[in-house]
Design a protein around this motif. Sequence first.
Motif, PDB file in Angstrom:
ATOM      1  N   LEU A 108       0.877  -1.382  -0.042  1.00 58.15           N
ATOM      2  CA  LEU A 108      -0.223  -0.033   0.063  1.00 58.15           C
ATOM      3  C   LEU A 108       1.028   0.996  -0.078  1.00 58.15           C
ATOM      4  O   LEU A 108       0.553   2.163  -0.764  1.00 58.15           O
ATOM      5  N   ASN A 110       3.710   1.654  -1.226  1.00 56.06           N
ATOM      6  CA  ASN A 110       4.184   1.174  -2.517  1.00 56.06           C
ATOM      7  C   ASN A 110       2.747   2.263  -3.593  1.00 56.06           C
ATOM      8  O   ASN A 110       3.223   3.102  -3.761  1.00 56.06           O
ATOM      9  N   GLY A 111       1.884   1.984  -3.920  1.00 57.40           N
ATOM     10  CA  GLY A 111       0.535   2.589  -3.882  1.00 57.40           C
ATOM     11  C   GLY A 111       0.129   4.229  -4.092  1.00 57.40           C
ATOM     12  O   GLY A 111       0.415   4.111  -5.004  1.00 57.40           O
ATOM     13  N   LEU A 112       0.744   4.127  -2.754  1.00 52.32           N
ATOM     14  CA  LEU A 112       0.667   5.577  -2.118  1.00 52.32           C
ATOM     15  C   LEU A 112       1.851   6.533  -3.253  1.00 52.32           C
ATOM     16  O   LEU A 112       1.025   7.828  -3.686  1.00 52.32           O
ATOM     17  N   THR A 115       0.640   6.651  -6.667  1.00 49.31           N
ATOM     18  CA  THR A 115      -0.299   7.598  -6.823  1.00 49.31           C
ATOM     19  C   THR A 115      -0.473   8.902  -6.651  1.00 49.31           C
ATOM     20  O   THR A 115      -0.724  10.167  -7.436  1.00 49.31           O
ATOM     21  N   ALA A 209      -6.812   5.972  -8.385  1.00 46.71           N
ATOM     22  CA  ALA A 209      -6.120   5.774  -6.751  1.00 46.71           C
ATOM     23  C   ALA A 209      -6.069   4.600  -6.214  1.00 46.71           C
ATOM     24  O   ALA A 209      -5.298   4.398  -6.121  1.00 46.71           O
ATOM     25  N   ARG A 210      -6.870   4.905  -5.582  1.00 51.61           N
ATOM     26  CA  ARG A 210      -8.236   3.674  -4.847  1.00 51.61           C
ATOM     27  C   ARG A 210      -7.656   2.307  -5.044  1.00 51.61           C
ATOM     28  O   ARG A 210      -6.962   1.194  -4.706  1.00 51.61           O
ATOM     29  N   ARG A 212      -5.505   1.094  -8.069  1.00 54.55           N
ATOM     30  CA  ARG A 212      -3.937   0.843  -7.931  1.00 54.55           C
ATOM     31  C   ARG A 212      -3.529   1.089  -6.852  1.00 54.55           C
ATOM     32  O   ARG A 212      -2.224   0.338  -6.322  1.00 54.55           O
ATOM     33  N   CYS A 213      -3.896   1.720  -5.664  1.00 60.80           N
ATOM     34  CA  CYS A 213      -3.264   1.521  -4.161  1.00 60.80           C
ATOM     35  C   CYS A 213      -3.647  -0.088  -3.464  1.00 60.80           C
ATOM     36  O   CYS A 213      -2.742  -0.513  -3.409  1.00 60.80           O
ATOM     37  N   TYR A 216      -1.142  -2.133  -6.498  1.00 56.31           N
ATOM     38  CA  TYR A 216       0.557  -2.477  -4.680  1.00 56.31           C
ATOM     39  C   TYR A 216       0.591  -3.611  -3.885  1.00 56.31           C
ATOM     40  O   TYR A 216       0.977  -4.196  -3.425  1.00 56.31           O
TER      41      TYR A 216
END
Length: 317
Positions: A108, A110-112, A115, A209-210, A212-213, A216
Amino acid sequence: MTARALLTNPLALAAGAIALLLAIGEALSPGFAQGDQIVRLTTVAAILGIVAAGQNLVILGGREGIDLSVGPMVSLGAVIAGNVMAGQDAAILPAVLAACAVTFAIGLVNGLGVTLVRIPPLVMTLGMTAIIQGGLVVYSQGVPSGNAAPALMAFVNRPLLFGLPGILLVWAVIALALGFVLRCTAFGLGVYAIGANERAAMLVGLPVARIRCLLYGFSGLFAGLAGVCVIGYTGSSFISVGDQYVLSSIIAVVIGGTSLAGGAGGYLGTVLGALALVLLQSVLTTLQLETYGRQMIFGLTLLVLMLLYGRQARLRV
């Protein structure tokens, strides 16, 4: 189907490669393609396939998505699981939950970074790789850490049902679940949508964004689960045990026909890709090829596949 179509069909190529590699292996070492040996190779492929499941999701999500931190997260998952279990069967479930929770949280992050901060995925996950590796070195001082519980080792290595180890059943469940989620749920369709055209997905109101987070995050979760399987397979863990899965997980996804541009592909192809890659590695080992030689061939395989499929090709599996 024409020869040209076969050369650009990922499932046909992967299935053909599996058949060819089995034939080559049997010719080089009689018994290579027999039942027990195939089960052992498939067990190894299952670990790679679980790592590649998360890699597959990230790549499907587009925007040059890739997760170079899966290797260290496999190592981290193995170390966490081994230390929580400490060889005790009763601690298997807490060990699995702890390993997966920690790696999911790292995913997460990484995702944040990708994004919200808009850090390129390659840079974000490479930086996370260095952080995890450094933390593992500090924690373990370079000494193997943790032990697998006997029940976990039996689950991963010994026949459980229909003569198959439990890890293969877990892999089958993951494959069915991912196939269903990607093709039959709003989340899965959203993954394809943002991978194919992120701007259009935003215009129709998808929470880009949610999603894609979460991709990851799931990549981290699958890497952590693979780490649990690794320690169950080997009995103990060390800080570089996951390094081998970074390049191989990407190649398995590409063999299966998932476009590195995102928005096209599926996990069935990745399953075949993992099997083909493990068979290739086994054949090269039978030929007594050095590690550097195997790495060169893996890299060449990736480049050849990119030329065959075309980087922007939309290959539907």
